[in-house]
Write a protein that holds these residues in place. Sequence first.
Motif, PDB file in Angstrom:
ATOM      1  N   TRP A  32      -3.204   3.684  -4.905  1.00  0.00           N
ATOM      2  CA  TRP A  32      -2.660   2.673  -4.000  1.00  0.00           C
ATOM      3  C   TRP A  32      -1.655   1.794  -4.712  1.00  0.00           C
ATOM      4  CZ3 TRP A  32      -3.500  -2.465  -5.255  1.00  0.00           C
ATOM      5  CH2 TRP A  32      -4.491  -2.710  -6.201  1.00  0.00           C
ATOM      6  N   GLU A  33      -0.748   1.221  -3.905  1.00  0.00           N
ATOM      7  CA  GLU A  33       0.218   0.225  -4.366  1.00  0.00           C
ATOM      8  C   GLU A  33       0.221  -0.907  -3.350  1.00  0.00           C
ATOM      9  OE1 GLU A  33       4.277   1.583  -6.074  1.00  0.00           O
ATOM     10  OE2 GLU A  33       3.748   2.959  -4.463  1.00  0.00           O
ATOM     11  N   LEU A  34       0.298  -2.130  -3.823  1.00  0.00           N
ATOM     12  CA  LEU A  34       0.438  -3.288  -2.950  1.00  0.00           C
ATOM     13  C   LEU A  34       1.875  -3.768  -3.076  1.00  0.00           C
ATOM     14  CD1 LEU A  34      -1.106  -5.087  -0.989  1.00  0.00           C
ATOM     15  CD2 LEU A  34      -1.593  -6.620  -2.912  1.00  0.00           C
ATOM     16  N   GLU A  41       3.513  -5.216  -6.425  1.00  0.00           N
ATOM     17  CA  GLU A  41       2.825  -6.334  -7.067  1.00  0.00           C
ATOM     18  C   GLU A  41       1.716  -5.821  -7.979  1.00  0.00           C
ATOM     19  OE1 GLU A  41      -0.120  -9.570  -5.352  1.00  0.00           O
ATOM     20  OE2 GLU A  41       1.967 -10.181  -5.029  1.00  0.00           O
ATOM     21  N   THR A  42       0.989  -4.820  -7.494  1.00  0.00           N
ATOM     22  CA  THR A  42      -0.095  -4.228  -8.272  1.00  0.00           C
ATOM     23  C   THR A  42      -0.435  -2.870  -7.675  1.00  0.00           C
ATOM     24  OG1 THR A  42      -2.303  -4.648  -9.198  1.00  0.00           O
ATOM     25  CG2 THR A  42      -1.944  -5.318  -6.922  1.00  0.00           C
ATOM     26  N   GLY A  43      -1.276  -2.132  -8.343  1.00  0.00           N
ATOM     27  CA  GLY A  43      -1.678  -0.808  -7.855  1.00  0.00           C
ATOM     28  C   GLY A  43      -2.800  -0.262  -8.706  1.00  0.00           C
ATOM     29  N   GLY A  44      -3.273   0.909  -8.331  1.00  0.00           N
ATOM     30  CA  GLY A  44      -4.344   1.525  -9.089  1.00  0.00           C
ATOM     31  C   GLY A  44      -4.895   2.749  -8.397  1.00  0.00           C
ATOM     32  N   SER A  45      -6.046   3.198  -8.883  1.00  0.00           N
ATOM     33  CA  SER A  45      -6.733   4.354  -8.304  1.00  0.00           C
ATOM     34  C   SER A  45      -7.761   3.885  -7.290  1.00  0.00           C
ATOM     35  CB  SER A  45      -7.442   5.155  -9.401  1.00  0.00           C
ATOM     36  OG  SER A  45      -6.501   5.686 -10.299  1.00  0.00           O
ATOM     37  N   ARG A  68       0.108   0.692   0.385  1.00  0.00           N
ATOM     38  CA  ARG A  68       0.509   2.104   0.484  1.00  0.00           C
ATOM     39  C   ARG A  68      -0.540   2.946  -0.244  1.00  0.00           C
ATOM     40  NH1 ARG A  68       5.109   4.941   1.655  1.00  0.00           N
ATOM     41  NH2 ARG A  68       5.479   6.832   0.465  1.00  0.00           N
ATOM     42  N   VAL A  69      -1.257   3.751   0.514  1.00  0.00           N
ATOM     43  CA  VAL A  69      -2.334   4.584  -0.020  1.00  0.00           C
ATOM     44  C   VAL A  69      -1.864   6.037  -0.004  1.00  0.00           C
ATOM     45  CG1 VAL A  69      -4.739   5.274   0.242  1.00  0.00           C
ATOM     46  CG2 VAL A  69      -4.033   2.973   0.913  1.00  0.00           C
ATOM     47  N   THR A  70      -1.903   6.680  -1.163  1.00  0.00           N
ATOM     48  CA  THR A  70      -1.476   8.075  -1.302  1.00  0.00           C
ATOM     49  C   THR A  70      -2.680   8.895  -1.741  1.00  0.00           C
ATOM     50  OG1 THR A  70       0.725   7.311  -1.984  1.00  0.00           O
ATOM     51  CG2 THR A  70       0.181   9.608  -2.449  1.00  0.00           C
ATOM     52  N   TYR A  71      -2.927  10.014  -1.047  1.00  0.00           N
ATOM     53  CA  TYR A  71      -4.087  10.824  -1.398  1.00  0.00           C
ATOM     54  C   TYR A  71      -3.774  12.311  -1.250  1.00  0.00           C
ATOM     55  CZ  TYR A  71      -4.731  10.557   3.692  1.00  0.00           C
ATOM     56  OH  TYR A  71      -4.545  10.603   5.051  1.00  0.00           O
ATOM     57  N   LEU A  78      -0.664  13.035   1.221  1.00  0.00           N
ATOM     58  CA  LEU A  78      -0.559  12.256   2.450  1.00  0.00           C
ATOM     59  C   LEU A  78      -0.475  10.770   2.115  1.00  0.00           C
ATOM     60  CD1 LEU A  78      -3.339  14.366   4.026  1.00  0.00           C
ATOM     61  CD2 LEU A  78      -0.976  14.434   4.763  1.00  0.00           C
ATOM     62  N   VAL A  79       0.148   9.998   3.008  1.00  0.00           N
ATOM     63  CA  VAL A  79       0.361   8.573   2.771  1.00  0.00           C
ATOM     64  C   VAL A  79      -0.056   7.786   4.008  1.00  0.00           C
ATOM     65  CG1 VAL A  79       2.084   6.794   2.282  1.00  0.00           C
ATOM     66  CG2 VAL A  79       2.278   9.036   1.194  1.00  0.00           C
ATOM     67  N   GLU A  80      -0.764   6.693   3.787  1.00  0.00           N
ATOM     68  CA  GLU A  80      -1.102   5.731   4.834  1.00  0.00           C
ATOM     69  C   GLU A  80      -0.520   4.384   4.422  1.00  0.00           C
ATOM     70  OE1 GLU A  80      -2.729   6.427   7.640  1.00  0.00           O
ATOM     71  OE2 GLU A  80      -3.149   8.486   7.049  1.00  0.00           O
ATOM     72  N   ASN A  81       0.123   3.703   5.361  1.00  0.00           N
ATOM     73  CA  ASN A  81       0.651   2.360   5.119  1.00  0.00           C
ATOM     74  C   ASN A  81      -0.141   1.381   5.973  1.00  0.00           C
ATOM     75  OD1 ASN A  81       2.851   2.857   3.273  1.00  0.00           O
ATOM     76  ND2 ASN A  81       3.802   3.948   4.965  1.00  0.00           N
ATOM     77  N   ILE A  82      -0.693   0.364   5.340  1.00  0.00           N
ATOM     78  CA  ILE A  82      -1.539  -0.623   6.006  1.00  0.00           C
ATOM     79  C   ILE A  82      -0.911  -1.999   5.805  1.00  0.00           C
ATOM     80  CG2 ILE A  82      -3.840  -1.662   6.016  1.00  0.00           C
ATOM     81  CD1 ILE A  82      -4.759   1.112   4.755  1.00  0.00           C
ATOM     82  N   ILE A  83      -0.818  -2.760   6.879  1.00  0.00           N
ATOM     83  CA  ILE A  83      -0.267  -4.115   6.793  1.00  0.00           C
ATOM     84  C   ILE A  83      -1.350  -5.063   6.289  1.00  0.00           C
ATOM     85  CG2 ILE A  83       0.671  -6.055   8.114  1.00  0.00           C
ATOM     86  CD1 ILE A  83       1.829  -3.909  10.045  1.00  0.00           C
ATOM     87  N   ILE A  84      -1.003  -5.843   5.278  1.00  0.00           N
ATOM     88  CA  ILE A  84      -1.893  -6.868   4.728  1.00  0.00           C
ATOM     89  C   ILE A  84      -1.207  -8.217   4.946  1.00  0.00           C
ATOM     90  CG2 ILE A  84      -3.064  -7.738   2.664  1.00  0.00           C
ATOM     91  CD1 ILE A  84      -4.063  -4.970   3.421  1.00  0.00           C
TER      92      ILE A  84
END
Length: 92
Positions: A32-34, A41-45, A68-71, A78-84
């Motif tokens: 994921w990436e924020l 700003e940040t990201g990780g597994s 942004r979640v990539t899996y 595949l990618v999912e984009n979620i509004i925060i």
Amino acid sequence: MEVIFDLGEQKHVYVEIRSRKGQDFQIRSASWELLRDGKTETGGSCVIIDHVLDIFLYPQQAGIYILRVTYEIANEVLVENIIIKVYKWRTL
């Protein structure tokens, strides 16, 4: 999907992945990436729990972000984009 934070909160965001065809699948990896204003700003597994991705977030500023979640499933990425939305303060 939209997730609301108050500035200073730290919490888990869970993303459930489902097969549109009802087929069994395994998530091989996920990250994921924020993003705020197009910058990371940040990201990780992600922690993968069966078909659920667990992401622990702590946005640093008020404003609107994209999570942004990539899996990977089989040979697909595949990618999912979620509004925060992060509020400095909210009134009831």
